[in-house]
Design a protein around this motif. Structure first.
Motif, PDB file in Angstrom:
ATOM      1  N   PHE A   1      37.505  42.291  51.194  1.00 28.63           N
ATOM      2  CA  PHE A   1      37.415  42.208  49.732  1.00 28.63           C
ATOM      3  C   PHE A   1      35.983  42.435  49.323  1.00 28.63           C
ATOM      4  O   PHE A   1      35.064  41.898  49.939  1.00 28.63           O
TER       5      PHE A   1
ATOM      6  N   SER B   1      33.412  41.812  46.192  1.00 32.43           N
ATOM      7  CA  SER B   1      33.338  41.169  44.878  1.00 32.43           C
ATOM      8  C   SER B   1      32.622  42.125  43.926  1.00 32.43           C
ATOM      9  O   SER B   1      31.526  42.589  44.194  1.00 32.43           O
ATOM     10  N   THR B   2      33.288  42.439  42.852  1.00 32.35           N
ATOM     11  CA  THR B   2      32.717  43.337  41.848  1.00 32.35           C
ATOM     12  C   THR B   2      32.669  42.588  40.527  1.00 32.35           C
ATOM     13  O   THR B   2      33.141  41.450  40.443  1.00 32.35           O
TER      14      THR B   2
ATOM     15  N   GLY C   1      35.907  41.195  39.227  1.00 27.67           N
ATOM     16  CA  GLY C   1      36.649  40.360  40.168  1.00 27.67           C
ATOM     17  C   GLY C   1      36.708  40.960  41.567  1.00 27.67           C
ATOM     18  O   GLY C   1      36.094  41.987  41.835  1.00 27.67           O
ATOM     19  N   ASP C   2      37.438  40.317  42.452  1.00 23.03           N
ATOM     20  CA  ASP C   2      37.535  40.792  43.828  1.00 23.03           C
ATOM     21  C   ASP C   2      38.341  42.079  43.918  1.00 23.03           C
ATOM     22  O   ASP C   2      39.369  42.218  43.273  1.00 23.03           O
TER      23      ASP C   2
ATOM     24  N   SER D   1      36.560  40.410  55.727  1.00 15.15           N
ATOM     25  CA  SER D   1      36.746  39.158  54.997  1.00 15.15           C
ATOM     26  C   SER D   1      37.761  38.262  55.699  1.00 15.15           C
ATOM     27  O   SER D   1      37.636  37.049  55.711  1.00 15.15           O
TER      28      SER D   1
END
Ligand SMILES: Nc1ncnc2c1ncn2[C@@H]1O[C@H](COP(=O)(O)OP(=O)(O)OP(=O)(O)O)[C@@H](O)[C@H]1O
Ligand SMILES: [Mg+2]
Lengths: 248, 230
Positions: free
Chosen positions: A10, A12-13, A16-17, A58
């Motif tokens: 994942f 994180s942006t 959101g993820d 992750s």
């Protein structure tokens, strides 16, 4: 043997993820040439980059010969990477170094002494057929030649595994064939396991024994190339076979 | 003309040397300090090879503060410190300290932007080959960025000529001092013009030299490399 087990990544942006790869399971036997094919953004690069921990997974595990590598850090991580070769779409040669010194780079990093380095570089340039260019600089070489150099460099420390992320996507079809042939020879003669990312079915047909199709961050189909191509199960795979490549 | 040379020749030559000496030494020291700072600024960025957010922010702040103070103010503000460290507040040698302090943040930014040009793909190759952070800095980032660093060095050098001349105005010797003492206070515009000509020539030489060296060492420039020498 490489076993990828329930692997997810994942990012994180701001919104959101973002799941780049989702619950991937894949087993790559020693000596395989394993193709991974999918559309742009499907997660191919993320997957292959997890194998030498350029991306930290992750979730999930990656077992190499039974040992989980995902927790490696510090020197253990550097040692792991020295045992895995990697070839990129962009050749990424050091522009201020000669071809010889580019190929010697991973040997320098691993602390091999100079005399052995030079011998090994000669062997490697022989393998990729570029001995005459040893003293040249990257800018003087064609794209295909530069990719040969980057393959020689990736093989410097005798890796058992070679990761190739779209190694022929920047090359014309003739040059592509010669690079694929080189990879096949390397697999055959040196017994190096190869994982190759591509969006062209022809690359899979030409050199891969097994293939996995990745779509929207998941593997939707996998198996021996001859089975998958003859009897595709999923829409995406059929589409891919019709069009020859996976570009929108 | 010959009369002018007889009268002011040795004065001009002596002070030209003072200016060259001040500029060269301070450029040198500024790079000794500025290169490590520039490297740290690059590698500690969020996507750098050694991400350290607070260190990066802190260094960036210090460098910006350093760069935002006009040199002439810095020079005056530093007088007590310079006197303490160098033994005298202002003079041909003492001025090197404020010059270095003014130039170091400038150099750090120059080096940073030179090193930012190094292709991220090449750094990634080094990482995938198992290179340590130290190895990536010494074997990849610095050598690949060197031609750009050299180009930046000539700009630094030229900027420091200007700073050194300013320092001359308040007693550090050199061409700035000559220009003010003779040109301004004694209305000898021929001396003033001579110092300007000398400065122009020096700046030209440095620029040509910097460009030349950068081109010479830069192996990305195809047309100047002879065919594959072994
Ligand atoms: N560092 C990152 N941060 C956020 N998102 C990322 C990051 N790296 C990749 N992604 C996203 O993950 C998805 C998969 O990226 P990836 O590079 O693995 O795709 P790909 O299959 O290799 O595509 P391509 O064929 O274009 O190379 C993309 O949507 C991409 O935007
Ligand atoms: Mg990709």
């Amino acid at each position: 043997m490489i076993e990828i087990i329930n692997l997810s990544k994942f990012f994180s942006t701001e919104s959101g993820d973002f799941t780049a790869i989702n619950d991937i399971n894949l087993t790559i036997e020693d000596g395989d040439i394993y193709g991974i094919i999918g559309m742009s953004g499907a997660g191919k690069s993320t997957l292959i980059r997890c194998i030498n921990l350029l991306e930290k997974p992750s979730e999930g595990k990656i077992l190499i010969d039974g040992v989980d590598i995902t927790a490696l850090e510090g020197n253990g991580l550097l040692e792991l990477r020295r045992k895995i070769g990697m070839v990129f779409q962009k050749f990424n040669l050091l522009m201020q170094r000669t071809i010889r010194d580019n190929v010697a780079f991973p040997l320098e990093v691993a602390g091999v002494d100079k005399k052995q380095r030079l011998e090994r570089v000669d062997e490697l340039l022989d393998i990729v057929g570029l001995n005459s260019k040893a003293g040249s600089y990257p800018v003087q070489l064609s794209g295909g030649q530069q990719q040969r150099v980057s393959i020689a460099r990736a093989l410097a420390n005798n890796p058992a595994l070679l990761l190739c992320d779209e190694p022929t996507s920047a090359l014309d079809s003739l040059t592509t064939n010669s690079i694929l042939k080189l990879l096949k020879d390397i697999n055959h003669k040196l017994g190096v396991t190869i994982i190759i990312i591509t969006h062209e079915i022809s690359v899979v047909e030409k050199i891969c024994k097994k293939v996995a199709i990745i779509d929207e961050s998941r593997i939707i189909e996998k198996g021996l190339v001859k089975d998958v191509l003859k009897n595709p199960q999923k829409e995406m795979t059929k589409k891919l076979l019709e069009r020859g490549e996976l570009i929108e | 003309m010959s009369e002018f040379i007889a009268q002011y020749g040795s004065l001009l030559i002596e002070n030209t040397w003072i200016t060259i000496y001040q500029t060269t030494l301070s450029t040198l020291f500024a790079y000794i300090l500025g290169i490590p700072l520039g490297v740290l600024l690059v590698i500690s960025q969020p996507h750098g090879i050694w991400p350290h957010k607070s260190l990066n922010a802190c260094l960036g702040w210090v460098v910006n503060v350093g760069r935002s103070i006009p040199f002439i103010i810095l020079l005056v503000a530093l007088i007590p410190f310079t006197r303490f460290v160098m033994g005298s507040a202002i003079g041909p040698k003492a001025v090197i300290l404020p010059l270095v302090i003014a130039a170091t943040p400038f150099v750090a930014r120059m080096v940073e932007s030179a090193l930012m040009e190094v292709d991220a793909g090449v750094i990634e190759v080094a990482q995938s080959a198992g290179a340590s952070i130290r190895q990536i800095v010494w074997k990849v980032i610095l050598p690949e960025g060197l031609p750009s660093i050299v180009l930046g060095a000539s700009i630094t050098f030229i900027t420091l000529f200007g700073y050194a001349a300013m320092a001359g105005v308040i007693g550090a010797g050199g061409l700035g001092d000559v220009a003010v003492r003779y040109g301004h206070y004694k209305y000898q515009s021929d001396v003033m013009i001579a110092t300007i000509i000398i400065l122009i020539i020096l700046v030209q030489i440095i620029q040509v030299l910097g460009n030349g060296i950068s081109r010479k060492i830069d192996k990305r420039l195809k047309n100047k490399i002879g065919g594959g020498k072994n």
